[in-house]
Design an enzyme around this catalytic site. Structure first.
Site, mmCIF file in Angstrom:
data_model
loop_
_atom_site.group_PDB
_atom_site.id
_atom_site.type_symbol
_atom_site.label_atom_id
_atom_site.label_comp_id
_atom_site.label_asym_id
_atom_site.label_seq_id
_atom_site.Cartn_x
_atom_site.Cartn_y
_atom_site.Cartn_z
ATOM 1 C CB CYS A 45 71.098 -0.730 -23.269
ATOM 2 S SG CYS A 45 71.347 0.347 -24.876
ATOM 3 C CB THR A 46 68.564 -3.066 -19.331
ATOM 4 O OG1 THR A 46 68.790 -1.941 -19.105
ATOM 5 C CG2 THR A 46 68.755 -3.903 -18.007
#
Ligand code: BEZ
Length: 212
Positions: A45-46
């Site tokens: 997600c980062t």
């Protein structure tokens, strides 16, 4: 029930990293991309959020408002964004919904309990200016999305909304497109496709991209 193409994207009001979002009002007359993330402080997600921040000018060029979502609260998002900026070498520049009560995730069917019962899957909804759903994608938590592909699809959606064409396999902006099979009348073909066309089969006719 899950959302289908052509359905109205449900409206909502929810907290975000940029204050409360009234979704339909936020989109205005623009196109929209709403995409979910399983959880804050997770590696894939980062990288995804960092990439979307870097692609902001590409979304702006297409008049698309992007908005992320995860089921953690705003204070958690705020801490995570510091990490995203630091590790992905960018500055976050779009809102991330804090869907701690899962209001939006439920409306958009983003939690798939047989895959992950506490997190959202990686959903993508592309929404047209009339608020109808133009595209849905669902990826598992373990697989990051390809946002170049999402931009490519938006190019196709925007082109085919304006012209009687469809885009063939692996098409990219600027390449030849397919004439919609419904158009058979010679005069109409000449008028709509002044650059001409190649007839490979009666149902397979290629023409230069009309707006290039
Ligand atoms: C990730 O974003 O890295 C991730 C999130 C949930 C499960 C697995 C990976």
């Amino acid at each position: 029930m899950s959302l289908r193409l052509g359905d109205i994207a449900p409206d909502f009001t929810q907290e975000s990293t940029e204050g409360p979002i009234h979704f339909h009002e936020y989109l205005g007359n623009s196109w929209g991309v709403l995409f979910s993330h399983p959880k804050d402080f997770t590696p894939v997600c980062t990288t995804e959020l960092g990439e979307v921040a870097k692609l902001k000018s590409e979304f702006d060029k297409r008049d698309v408002k992007v908005i992320g979502l995860s089921v953690d609260p705003t204070d958690s998002h705020a801490e995570w964004i510091k990490d995203i900026n630091e590790t992905q070498n960018t500055q976050m520049n779009f809102p991330v919904i804090a869907d701690a009560d899962r209001k939006v995730s439920s409306l958009y069917d983003m939690v798939h309990p047989n895959a992950e019962d506490t997190m959202t899957v990686r959903s993508v909804f592309v929404i047209k200016p009339d608020k109808t759903v133009a595209l849905t994608l669902t990826y598992p938590a373990s697989t990051g999305r390809n946002f170049d592909e999402i931009l490519r699809v938006i190019d196709s959606l925007q082109l085919t909304a304006k012209y009687n064409v469809a885009t063939p396999v692996n098409w990219k902006d600027g390449e030849d497109v397919v004439i919609a099979p419904a158009i058979q009348d010679e005069a109409e073909l000449k008028q709509k496709f002044p650059k001409g066309y190649r007839k490979i089969k009666p149902y397979l006719r290629m023409t230069p991209q009309p707006n290039k």
